[in-house]
Design an enzyme around this catalytic site. Structure first.
Site, PDB file in Angstrom:
ATOM      1  N   PHE A 190       0.833  -1.207   0.000  1.00 17.06           N
ATOM      2  CA  PHE A 190       0.000   0.000   0.000  1.00 17.06           C
ATOM      3  C   PHE A 190       0.860   1.247   0.000  1.00 17.06           C
ATOM      4  O   PHE A 190       2.059   1.214   0.285  1.00 17.06           O
ATOM      5  CB  PHE A 190      -0.929   0.011   1.217  1.00 17.06           C
ATOM      6  CG  PHE A 190      -0.228   0.138   2.549  1.00 17.06           C
ATOM      7  CD1 PHE A 190       0.163   1.377   3.053  1.00 17.06           C
ATOM      8  CD2 PHE A 190       0.036  -0.987   3.322  1.00 17.06           C
ATOM      9  CE1 PHE A 190       0.811   1.493   4.281  1.00 17.06           C
ATOM     10  CE2 PHE A 190       0.675  -0.878   4.551  1.00 17.06           C
ATOM     11  CZ  PHE A 190       1.060   0.361   5.028  1.00 17.06           C
ATOM     12  N   CYS A 231      -3.835   5.556 -11.138  1.00  9.72           N
ATOM     13  CA  CYS A 231      -4.674   4.349 -11.115  1.00  9.72           C
ATOM     14  C   CYS A 231      -5.712   4.344 -12.235  1.00  9.72           C
ATOM     15  O   CYS A 231      -6.713   3.628 -12.153  1.00  9.72           O
ATOM     16  CB  CYS A 231      -5.349   4.184  -9.753  1.00  9.72           C
ATOM     17  SG  CYS A 231      -4.177   4.078  -8.387  1.00  9.72           S
TER      18      CYS A 231
END
Length: 225
Positions: A163, A180
């Site tokens: 993460f 993303c």
């Protein structure tokens, strides 16, 4: 490389690197540790660090989403598309053996999301998941903004990558990519939300929730309708 080890869990090595770690160095170390974990010759690892500014391309990256390669660009084996890593961002790499924690990748990702959401709640930030979009979101100036990204890879049921949560990240550095692959939503950070950008506080709350995260891994998700 200087690291700090915290005795958070007997079966897992918890490391914090106080200096910026070059991305290729981190990838090589993570690959080596994952192979050792799979072979049973090293403990599992949770490694917290920061990188110098880089863009990384996941397995679904679209070259059209790399707008301005102002920083080094690295292809990586994690899932997802383009993302940014840099100073002010807490990156967490998890090398965990799902052979003994439940061979359920979907549950692993969901549990990781919930761990990060709980951690941000401990910093008085109300974060949440968005259906169909892996990552961590929160409200910023009246709209949903992404504060954390998740990208994972699993080999021989050992996890890689992990993460990235924006603590005091220079958000303009995301401008060289479509983060993303999501054009319509902004990114934000703990600092942008008006909270104290304290890495130590984030790490401490994260560590306090490790046991709960590990227990979630052993609880299979219920089938969704």
């Amino acid at each position: 490389m200087c690291r700090i080890m915290l005795p958070v869990h007997d079966e897992i090595e918890w490391l914090i690197s106080p200096a910026l770690v070059p991305y290729p160095t981190a990838m090589a170390e993570m690959e080596a540790r994952a192979a050792a974990v799979a072979a049973g010759t090293a403990p599992e690892l949770i490694w917290l660090l920061e990188h110098p500014p880089v863009y990384t391309a996941g397995t679904s990256a679209d070259p059209a989403e790399l707008i301005d390669p102002r920083f080094p660009v690295y292809a990586t084996g994690r899932g997802g598309r383009y993302t940014y890593h840099g100073p002010g961002q807490r990156v967490g790499y998890l090398v965990l053996d799902l052979n003994k924690r439940g061979r359920d990748i979907r549950n692993y990702i969901k549990s990781l999301e919930e761990w990060l959401i709980d951690t941000l709640a401990g910093l008085n930030i109300a974060a949440y998941p968005v259906p169909g979009r892996i990552g961590i979101w929160t409200d910023d100036r009246g709209e949903a903004a992404k504060i954390g990204a998740i990208g994972v890879r699993v080999r021989r049921w050992v996890t890689f990558h992990g993460f990235a949560v924006n603590i005091a990240t220079e958000l303009s550095d995301f401008g060289g990519i479509i983060p993303c692959g999501i054009r319509e939503s902004p990114v934000t950070s703990v600092k942008m939300l008006g909270k104290t950008p304290d890495f130590g506080a984030f790490d401490a709350v994260l560590a306090s929730g490790l046991g709960h995260f590990l227990r979630r891994l052993s609880q299979p998700l219920q089938n969704e309708a």
